[in-house]
Design a protein around this motif. Sequence first.
Motif, PDB file in Angstrom:
ATOM      1  N   ARG A 115      14.582  -0.246  -5.042  1.00  0.00           N
ATOM      2  CA  ARG A 115      13.348  -0.680  -5.690  1.00  0.00           C
ATOM      3  C   ARG A 115      13.600  -1.270  -7.076  1.00  0.00           C
ATOM      4  O   ARG A 115      12.887  -2.181  -7.518  1.00  0.00           O
ATOM      5  N   LEU A 128      11.531   3.324   9.203  1.00  0.00           N
ATOM      6  CA  LEU A 128      12.163   3.944   8.052  1.00  0.00           C
ATOM      7  C   LEU A 128      13.134   5.017   8.532  1.00  0.00           C
ATOM      8  O   LEU A 128      12.835   5.747   9.485  1.00  0.00           O
ATOM      9  N   ALA A 137      15.130   8.324   1.837  1.00  0.00           N
ATOM     10  CA  ALA A 137      14.392   7.981   0.633  1.00  0.00           C
ATOM     11  C   ALA A 137      14.846   8.824  -0.549  1.00  0.00           C
ATOM     12  O   ALA A 137      15.040  10.033  -0.447  1.00  0.00           O
ATOM     13  N   ALA A 185       6.987   2.359  -3.077  1.00  0.00           N
ATOM     14  CA  ALA A 185       8.151   2.720  -2.269  1.00  0.00           C
ATOM     15  C   ALA A 185       9.030   3.714  -3.016  1.00  0.00           C
ATOM     16  O   ALA A 185       9.012   3.780  -4.248  1.00  0.00           O
ATOM     17  N   TYR A 221       8.365  -1.835   2.249  1.00  0.00           N
ATOM     18  CA  TYR A 221       8.116  -0.458   2.663  1.00  0.00           C
ATOM     19  C   TYR A 221       6.838  -0.385   3.502  1.00  0.00           C
ATOM     20  O   TYR A 221       6.804   0.254   4.560  1.00  0.00           O
ATOM     21  N   LYS A 231       6.751   0.562   7.457  1.00  0.00           N
ATOM     22  CA  LYS A 231       6.000   1.777   7.757  1.00  0.00           C
ATOM     23  C   LYS A 231       4.867   1.512   8.733  1.00  0.00           C
ATOM     24  O   LYS A 231       4.544   2.343   9.586  1.00  0.00           O
TER      25      LYS A 231
END
Length: 222
Positions: free
Chosen positions: A61, A215, A220, A40, A72, A76
């Motif tokens: 994380r 997501l 990210a 991730a 994740y 996803k």
Amino acid sequence: MLRRTIVTSAVLVSALIACESKAPGNGGGAPAPPTTAERAPNVFRARFETSKGPFVIQVNRAWAPQGADRFYSLVKSGYFDNNRFFRVVTSFMVQFGVHGDPAVNKAWEPLASPDDSVTQSNLRGYVTYAAMSAPNTRSTQVFINLIDNRNLDPMGFAPFGQVIEGMAVVDSLYAGYGDGPPMGFGPDQMRIMAEGNAYLEKAFPKLDFVRAARLVPDSAVA
């Protein structure tokens, strides 16, 4: 299981231990587990559209790497879509992560994630995996703390993220059925694993649910 008394320490352990019960599945289904583990991003967000409105979980994380990687992959793949919030215990937590298709549960359940060290406290809004009593048994079920549950910290429950938007939505999820057996009359986790949403829709029609979890683009940080 959870007995809602002021004697909470040992009770809370069993409440979150029952979540990964073994049960048979049948047939085939999707989303299938990934064939290889995926790392991730260092920080990412997942938006949950629910029957009561949206909320957003931010995952860090560094808090719990193994748990973050699994979450994740789950988001996803679309795993959480149409999941019921099957265990909503007032002044404790909201639990979800059993898929509505028994075949999907059967495919994911053996892929247990190794335990992470506890680096964060189980504060209100923090998100943590439920597990069996044995080590390294975290799979797909997670819970959101509705209050500060610091007594879970020394028991090995390692938060990997927190709700950063929509905590009022989480607070509003239907809690009328209470805890599951043997402490209450809510949904039976073994039956959810084996029968999926067909069981919940018939026996517990008021449960709130995840419409879709995705997501958040550009959230990210590698």
